[in-house]
Design a protein around this motif. Structure first.
Motif, PDB file in Angstrom:
ATOM      1  N   GLU A 268      -4.363 -30.378   4.425  1.00 36.66           N
ATOM      2  CA  GLU A 268      -5.111 -29.716   5.500  1.00 36.66           C
ATOM      3  C   GLU A 268      -4.641 -28.270   5.712  1.00 36.66           C
ATOM      4  OE1 GLU A 268      -4.619 -32.243   8.850  1.00 36.66           O
ATOM      5  OE2 GLU A 268      -6.117 -33.709   8.195  1.00 36.66           O
ATOM      6  N   ARG A 269      -3.349 -28.079   5.720  1.00 34.56           N
ATOM      7  CA  ARG A 269      -2.814 -26.729   5.965  1.00 34.56           C
ATOM      8  C   ARG A 269      -3.189 -25.788   4.828  1.00 34.56           C
ATOM      9  NH1 ARG A 269       3.520 -25.203   7.327  1.00 34.56           N
ATOM     10  NH2 ARG A 269       3.232 -22.927   7.397  1.00 34.56           N
ATOM     11  N   VAL A 271      -5.738 -25.973   2.814  1.00 41.21           N
ATOM     12  CA  VAL A 271      -7.166 -25.672   2.879  1.00 41.21           C
ATOM     13  C   VAL A 271      -7.436 -24.612   3.949  1.00 41.21           C
ATOM     14  CG1 VAL A 271      -9.439 -26.611   3.444  1.00 41.21           C
ATOM     15  CG2 VAL A 271      -7.888 -27.902   1.950  1.00 41.21           C
ATOM     16  N   SER A 272      -6.813 -24.782   5.121  1.00 42.40           N
ATOM     17  CA  SER A 272      -7.054 -23.822   6.217  1.00 42.40           C
ATOM     18  C   SER A 272      -6.472 -22.452   5.901  1.00 42.40           C
ATOM     19  CB  SER A 272      -6.452 -24.356   7.523  1.00 42.40           C
ATOM     20  OG  SER A 272      -5.042 -24.460   7.431  1.00 42.40           O
ATOM     21  N   GLU A 273      -5.384 -22.404   5.123  1.00 39.54           N
ATOM     22  CA  GLU A 273      -4.760 -21.121   4.780  1.00 39.54           C
ATOM     23  C   GLU A 273      -5.364 -20.480   3.535  1.00 39.54           C
ATOM     24  OE1 GLU A 273      -0.619 -21.976   4.437  1.00 39.54           O
ATOM     25  OE2 GLU A 273      -0.277 -21.966   6.608  1.00 39.54           O
ATOM     26  N   TRP A 277      -8.431 -25.801  -2.371  1.00 41.50           N
ATOM     27  CA  TRP A 277      -9.892 -25.929  -2.280  1.00 41.50           C
ATOM     28  C   TRP A 277     -10.268 -27.392  -2.515  1.00 41.50           C
ATOM     29  CZ3 TRP A 277     -13.668 -23.058  -0.459  1.00 41.50           C
ATOM     30  CH2 TRP A 277     -14.988 -23.348  -0.812  1.00 41.50           C
TER      31      TRP A 277
END
Length: 324
Positions: A268-269, A271-273, A277
């Protein structure tokens, strides 16, 4: 033809073996015999490899017989080594019973709990349980070691660890288990990979991509659900890198070695940063359950009993929340 690790030393003392042997050396030998590797035994014992080798040599001198035979870089136990391992295992059980008896006589819950776990587990209820356990029983010392699921099951079978948090697919008559949490896996690549950022992809576009996999990601293995997914969708690219450790698989994917299946919570981290992908499919690749495992035939100390009771209560809470 095999040769002893070194010639069997002569017995130079008429003293009984029980008076000659250093029990600490016997414990070191037990770990060496279980691992069949000086390096792995040294890692488990937090000792240097020369220290473990020297301990093995000293024990053989005290016992007056060779305990291992070398086969190049590998070795096996001699008949004396097999018998020494049996006795060492029995002694460990006797000391565990003594530990339990001393706890009961003192009226306090003290002692060590050895827990083996796969890497990367995210389970807030388990974290809360550990915090409460420490508040209620500050005398309990917890030793946690990361291993693969297969290694954890093997250690529990040999009674060298008390509990394990692992993926478990095949029921064993000697094993107790309690469900802990469920991990959902997705397929990912990193910003070092040519497919990063592409929104027009389908599973067909991934068929020949290099793969990063788990060491247990084989048909019939503990993570065979991942192999089944690859087979179902003909993802037949070369496995270019692998590890039994989730964090290391993530590291290899981030380095751009290939695409890989990873727990969604772990990514999750990234992907958010913008370093990871999410690839097709949009839904989870699979769901894998993590269980608390223990050996039903192993006598538990009071500290271990408290830990197990708490884990069973945690299981009841988890299942109750799912059913709501």
């Amino acid at each position: 033809m095999t040769t002893p690790s070194h010639p069997s030393p002569p017995r130079t003392s008429s003293r009984p073996l029980s008076e000659r042997v250093d029990w600490n050396l016997l414990r070191t030998f037990q770990v060496v015999a279980q691992e069949l590797s000086i390096s792995r035994a040294a890692a488990r014992l937090h000792l240097s490899q020369p220290a473990v080798s020297q301990a093995l040599k000293r024990l053989e001198e005290q016992m007056g017989t060779a305990l291992v035979e070398r086969h190049g870089p590998r070795f096996s136990l001699t008949r004396s080594g097999i018998e020494a391992l049996r006795v060492a295992t029995e002694l460990q059980g006797q000391f565990a019973q003594l530990d339990a008896a001393l706890e009961q006589s003192s009226g306090q819950v003290v002692g060590r709990v050895r827990l083996l776990t796969v890497s990367g587990i995210q389970c807030p209820p388990f974290d809360r349980f550990l915090a409460q356990l420490h508040r209620d029983y500050p005398g309990i010392a917890l030793e946690v070691e990361v291993q693969s699921s297969d290694a954890i099951v093997s250690a529990l079978a040999q009674k060298t660890a008390t509990f394990g948090l692992a993926v478990h697919r095949v029921a064993q008559p000697w094993m107790g288990q309690s469900w802990l949490t469920r991990e959902r896996y997705g397929l990912y690549c990193s910003d070092q990979h040519p497919l990063f950022g592409r929104k027009d992809l389908s599973l067909d576009d991934l068929r020949h991509e290099h793969l990063v996999s788990f060491a247990g990601d084989l048909l019939g293995g503990t993570l065979s659900a991942l192999a089944e997914f690859r087979g179902r969708h003909a993802l037949d690219g070369q496995i270019i890198a692998s590890s039994a450790n989730t964090q290391e698989v993530l590291r290899l994917v981030l380095a751009g070695f290939g695409i890989g299946c990873l727990p969604e919570h772990l990514c999750e981290r990234g992907v958010s940063e913008g370093t990871l992908w999410r690839l097709p499919p949009d839904d989870s690749v699979c769901e894998i359950d993590i269980h608390v495992l223990w050996n039903l035939e192993q006598r538990l100390t009071m500290a271990e009993t408290v830990f197990l009771q708490g884990m069973k209560a945690l299981n009841d809470e988890q299942v109750s929340n799912i059913c709501k």
